[in-house]
Design a protein around this motif. Structure first.
Motif, PDB file in Angstrom:
ATOM      1  N   PRO A 374      41.261  43.357  47.458  1.00  0.00           N
ATOM      2  CA  PRO A 374      42.233  43.321  48.561  1.00  0.00           C
ATOM      3  C   PRO A 374      43.197  44.503  48.501  1.00  0.00           C
ATOM      4  CG  PRO A 374      42.225  41.233  47.351  1.00  0.00           C
ATOM      5  CD  PRO A 374      41.416  42.195  46.559  1.00  0.00           C
ATOM      6  N   LEU A 377      41.422  48.960  45.594  1.00  0.00           N
ATOM      7  CA  LEU A 377      41.272  49.746  44.368  1.00  0.00           C
ATOM      8  C   LEU A 377      39.786  49.917  44.060  1.00  0.00           C
ATOM      9  CD1 LEU A 377      43.996  48.014  42.168  1.00  0.00           C
ATOM     10  CD2 LEU A 377      44.248  49.889  43.784  1.00  0.00           C
ATOM     11  N   PRO A 379      37.842  49.008  41.010  1.00  0.00           N
ATOM     12  CA  PRO A 379      37.839  48.406  39.675  1.00  0.00           C
ATOM     13  C   PRO A 379      36.829  49.039  38.716  1.00  0.00           C
ATOM     14  CG  PRO A 379      37.954  46.726  41.362  1.00  0.00           C
ATOM     15  CD  PRO A 379      37.714  48.015  42.077  1.00  0.00           C
ATOM     16  N   MET A 403      46.725  43.274  41.342  1.00  0.00           N
ATOM     17  CA  MET A 403      47.520  42.041  41.304  1.00  0.00           C
ATOM     18  C   MET A 403      46.780  40.932  40.582  1.00  0.00           C
ATOM     19  SD  MET A 403      47.220  40.946  45.257  1.00  0.00           S
ATOM     20  CE  MET A 403      45.614  40.667  45.995  1.00  0.00           C
ATOM     21  N   CYS A 405      43.969  39.393  40.968  1.00  0.00           N
ATOM     22  CA  CYS A 405      43.454  38.284  41.762  1.00  0.00           C
ATOM     23  C   CYS A 405      42.060  37.845  41.313  1.00  0.00           C
ATOM     24  CB  CYS A 405      43.412  38.655  43.236  1.00  0.00           C
ATOM     25  SG  CYS A 405      42.236  39.967  43.607  1.00  0.00           S
ATOM     26  N   GLY A 406      41.337  38.735  40.647  1.00  0.00           N
ATOM     27  CA  GLY A 406      40.029  38.360  40.115  1.00  0.00           C
ATOM     28  C   GLY A 406      38.857  38.524  41.066  1.00  0.00           C
ATOM     29  N   CYS A 407      39.100  39.025  42.275  1.00  0.00           N
ATOM     30  CA  CYS A 407      37.984  39.216  43.210  1.00  0.00           C
ATOM     31  C   CYS A 407      36.906  40.117  42.602  1.00  0.00           C
ATOM     32  CB  CYS A 407      38.464  39.872  44.510  1.00  0.00           C
ATOM     33  SG  CYS A 407      39.460  38.798  45.522  1.00  0.00           S
ATOM     34  N   ASN A 419      39.226  42.387  35.925  1.00  0.00           N
ATOM     35  CA  ASN A 419      40.687  42.242  36.031  1.00  0.00           C
ATOM     36  C   ASN A 419      41.340  42.111  34.668  1.00  0.00           C
ATOM     37  OD1 ASN A 419      39.266  39.775  36.150  1.00  0.00           O
ATOM     38  ND2 ASN A 419      41.124  38.701  36.713  1.00  0.00           N
ATOM     39  N   ILE A 422      41.636  45.571  33.440  1.00  0.00           N
ATOM     40  CA  ILE A 422      42.661  46.295  34.194  1.00  0.00           C
ATOM     41  C   ILE A 422      44.050  45.856  33.744  1.00  0.00           C
ATOM     42  CG2 ILE A 422      43.597  46.707  36.517  1.00  0.00           C
ATOM     43  CD1 ILE A 422      40.662  46.397  37.522  1.00  0.00           C
TER      44      ILE A 422
HETATM   45  S1  SF4 Z   1      42.053  41.925  40.194  1.00  0.00           S
HETATM   46 FE1  SF4 Z   1      40.408  43.285  40.886  1.00  0.00          FE
HETATM   47  S2  SF4 Z   1      40.163  42.787  43.033  1.00  0.00           S
HETATM   48 FE2  SF4 Z   1      42.160  41.944  42.433  1.00  0.00          FE
HETATM   49  S3  SF4 Z   1      43.625  43.584  42.888  1.00  0.00           S
HETATM   50 FE3  SF4 Z   1      42.997  43.879  40.773  1.00  0.00          FE
HETATM   51  S4  SF4 Z   1      41.305  45.335  40.926  1.00  0.00           S
HETATM   52 FE4  SF4 Z   1      41.588  44.500  42.948  1.00  0.00          FE
END
Ligand code: SF4
Ligand code: SF4
Lengths: 456, 323
Positions: A374, A377, A379, A403, A405-407, A419, A422
């Motif tokens: 969202p 970025l 990843p 953020m 979110c884990g998508c 994530n 990150i």
């Molecule tokens: S957790 Fe993954 S999908 Fe969510 S904001 Fe961070 S990099 Fe993007």
């Protein structure tokens, strides 16, 4: 807001098994274990002592630090111990342990607050003990008191509830739409906001209808139907979807003129204004593939997960994983010996099959993580940059905007824990920034000293 | 009161994953190539199947042996080696000797893939590099195009009594009579085993699009630029799309994740570049066909395209200021 543009996200199975199940109160546990740190900021200090008799709604912990929300007893009974324990995050915290007497006497202090202006309103918000109930646990009275009040014009009520399984916010909205709307009006009145947008995911038509039924004729409060895309409930996503304003990493919602509150936070605030009862109960969805009776229950704060599970009929199989929160962002608990705090909204129990971890394989550059993010970025690139501990590259790919979110990790066919990596990478960047700053300061100090030496 | 439950699995969120994994993706691509394989068996006969099986087996065995020898984790279960074998087979003439095919498999799996670090680390598509290496090393065998009775009369006539003959692109270069568009669409022409049937490849491509294994950008920009340049050069666009390796390349080889750009804009540039190079080689190069070279060249450019087409932050313009 109808710019027609949306932030990216992913489709996750909703698994909303408990939708339609009204929230039922749990029978009282024998003891409650109320942690003194249930919010972001300074932990509370206990203001009761072992042997004290406490009543429902009585203040038991507070701290004069600005970033703090007071904590109240959820039961009536006797304080039997005040002791240190290790939280599920591995931090040391203090528990006030209360033996429940079952009478649930209400404290004398519980009476509607006198609110006449913004200052008394904010004092009431603080006294309510409210924190962001969507999970962030940020003290609400701080959130409602931004540094730039004149620039803030919109209240966004977060009714997205985009995590799978969880339905308490949904059920709360269906049952209490009227009180939530009254709460919105109070917030708008005392914070001098122009409008309220209630964002609800379109998979909750009954909640949307409940609001629309009472909002006809209201021009400054409206419902915005969100798409069924995870994570609509993430603060930056719901702000953009509802107002079209982008919240950039490092900025506060108030910087784009918005205050965001979870729908349950608004409801609890309204209840406090009406009755003076602070936040002492929390509604939870109890679900997962081994819970005997999945349901929505209202539990006193400080109830052990174990007791909640027993109330729901126990488990039908051996537990592999127990989560506080939803499967996308929830926290896996090492045991069920933890207490429910203000920020919790679900207890999900799964068997070992469900909990099994997937072996991580090589990134195949498929782009699924990029398509799902969202925040727009990359990843996969961040993961690679983190592998090489390349701070410059991490910054180039905007690591700090993640953020969590884990998508990305959800979508990754190589099962990379993107994530998580990150998050580690953010720590690396922050450490590097701190080091660079310290170095610059040391250099400046040295130069100043040298200059002084030269003058002599 | 029951005992506390302890020793639970503590792992980082998310606690659920999309069921699509690397193996299921590779399996989908293999499934998508089955129509092309069936047409090639129909057109070229049983040897097409035998040659395919030899390639697949050799690729899997090379990968297994290399990882065994190097004490690396076995990854043959992810089906990527099998897929490389299948794609490479479909890039060979049906008459290609088995031992030469095995040399190609060695190049693809051991040299291009594993020596660069395995799946995900290779800068170029293993099947493409192997095809080019075979083409350079075994030029005669790689252009020994079998002609069968199933094929278009124009192809059969051009071959005369010989068992082999020129492909439509070679016929075009000579200015000879060409097979009908319908034959080229269905695949009753000669050429590399998997190239001949446009319809079979398109069916596979649609399957991959529906399964969200590939996105439209690369195939569409690739094929569109081939058509546009073909028209610009005064050639026949339909002929150029259907002839040679454009369909196989655009749908199955240029879309290889590892060696193509990650963002949609990058994919468009990449596909367009492949199309342009293909047509430049066809029109001006020494070879009648240029798909493999075109894709290889764009593979090399992929890291740069990725860098040019980096994702921008939401609400921030290119210079980093707020919009
Ligand atoms: S957790 Fe993954 S999908 Fe969510 S904001 Fe961070 S990099 Fe993007
Ligand atoms: S989703 Fe996983 S495999 Fe695909 S590009 Fe991202 S990190 Fe690589």
């Amino acid at each position: 807001m109808s710019s027609g543009k949306h932030l990216k996200g992913i489709h996750v199975d909703h698994c909303k098994n408990t939708a339609g199940q009204a929230i039922i109160p749990m029978t009282l546990p024998e003891k409650v274990f109320i942690p003194m740190s249930q919010h972001i900021g300074a932990p509370c200090q206990p203001v009761v002592a072992v042997g004290d008799h406490v009543k429902v709604g009585q203040l038991i912990g507070d701290n004069a630090a600005p970033m703090c929300a007071p904590i109240h007893s959820s039961v009536s009974g006797e304080v039997v111990a005040i002791e240190k324990f290790m939280t599920s995050f591995g931090r040391v915290d203090t528990n006030v342990i209360i033996q429940v007497d079952g009478k649930q006497e209400i404290a004398e202090t519980v009476k509607p607050p006198v609110v006449t202006d913004k200052a008394s309103f904010l004092a009431a918000v603080r006294a309510s003990g409210l924190v962001g109930l969507g999970g962030a646990s940020f003290p609400t009275h701080i959130k409602y008191n931004p540094a730039n009040p004149d620039a803030v014009d919109t209240l966004v009520v977060n009714g997205a509830e985009c995590e799978p399984y969880i339905t308490v916010d949904h059920m709360t909205m269906v049952a209490h739409a009227k009180e939530i709307v009254e709460g919105c009006k109070n917030i708008m009145k005392y914070l001098n906001l122009k409008k309220t947008i209630i964002g609800i995911e379109s998979n909750k038509p009954d909640a949307i209808k409940a609001f629309n039924d009472i909002l006809s004729g209201e021009s400054d409060i409206s419902v915005f139907e969100l798409r069924q895309v995870y994570p609509q409930g993430a603060e930056r996503v719901i702000i953009y979807e509802c107002t079209g304003r982008h919240l950039i990493a490092g900025k506060l919602p108030a910087d784009v003129g918005v205050i965001v509150s979870n729908c349950t936070t608004v409801l609890k605030l309204q209840e406090f204004l009406a009755t003076g009862m602070p936040l002492v109960n929390k509604s939870l969805t109890v679900d997962g593939n081994i819970v005997a009776k999945p349901q929505n229950v209202e539990v006193p704060l400080g109830t052990k997960v174990h007791d909640v599970i027993e109330f729901c009929g126990g488990l039908t199989g051996e537990a592999g994983k127990i989560l506080f929160g939803g499967p996308m962002m929830g926290k896996a608990l090492p045991s069920d010996d933890f207490a429910v705090t203000k920020g919790n909204n679900a207890i999900l129990c799964f068997d070992k099959d469900f909990a099994q971890q997937h072996e991580e394989t090589a990134c195949i550059s498929c782009g699924r993580c990029v398509r799902g993010c969202p925040m727009n970025l990359m990843p996969a690139k961040l993961s690679r940059a983190y592998k090489h501990k390349d701070v410059e590259l991490l910054n180039k790919y905007n690591v700090m905007s993640c953020m969590d979110c884990g998508c990305c990790a959800y979508s990754c066919p190589a099962r990379k824990q993107l994530n998580f990596e990150i998050k580690q990478a953010k720590g690396l960047v922050m450490a590097a920034n701190a080091a660079a700053k310290a170095k610059a300061e040391a250099k400046a100090a040295k130069e100043a000293a040298a200059k002084e030496g030269g003058n002599n | 009161m029951a005992e506390n439950r302890t020793g639970l699995i503590v792992s980082s969120a998310p606690h659920v994953v999309n069921p699509v994994d690397t193996t299921s993706i590779m399996r989908d691509v293999i499934i998508a190539l089955i129509p092309a394989l069936i047409v090639s068996i129909y057109v070229f006969g049983f040897r097409a199947l035998a040659l395919t099986l030899v390639n697949v087996a050799a690729c899997v065995i090379f990968e297994w042996a290399f990882q065994k020898f190097m004490h690396r984790k076995q990854t043959i279960g992810d089906l990527s080696a099998a897929l490389t074998g299948l794609i490479l087979a479909l890039n060979m003439p049906s008459t290609f000797p088995f031992w030469m095919a095995i040399v190609g498999d060695f190049i693809a799996i051991v040299i291009v893939k594993q020596l660069f670090g395995g799946l995900g680390e290779n800068f170029a598509n293993p099947a493409i590099v192997a095809r080019i290496a075979l083409f350079v090393g075994f030029a005669t065998a790689m252009t020994n195009w079998q002609v069968t009775s199933k094929m278009d009369p124009a192809i059969v006539a051009a071959a005369g009594d010989a068992m082999t003959g020129a492909t439509p692109l070679a016929l075009y270069a000579k200015g000879a009579e060409l097979p009908s568009t319908m034959s080229m669409f269905l695949g009753t022409i000669n050429g590399s085993m998997g190239e001949v049937s446009a319809i079979a490849l398109i069916i596979g491509g649609i399957y991959l699009l529906i399964r969200k294994v590939i996105t439209w950008e690369i195939p569409v920009s690739f094929i569109a630029v081939v058509a546009i340049l073909s028209a610009a050069f005064g050639r026949d666009p339909l002929f150029d799309i259907l002839a040679g390796g454009v369909m196989l390349g655009a749908i199955f080889m240029a879309t290889d994740y590892v060696t193509s750009p990650i963002n949609p804009a990058g994919k468009l540039i990449f596909g367009a570049g492949c199309g342009a190079m293909t047509m430049l080689i066809r029109q001006f190069g020494a070879y009648p066909e240029g798909v493999s070279f075109a894709i290889l060249l764009m593979n090399v450019l992929t890291p740069h395209i990725d860098n040019w087409t980096r994702s921008k932050l939401n609400g921030v313009d290119n210079k980093g200021g707020a919009k």
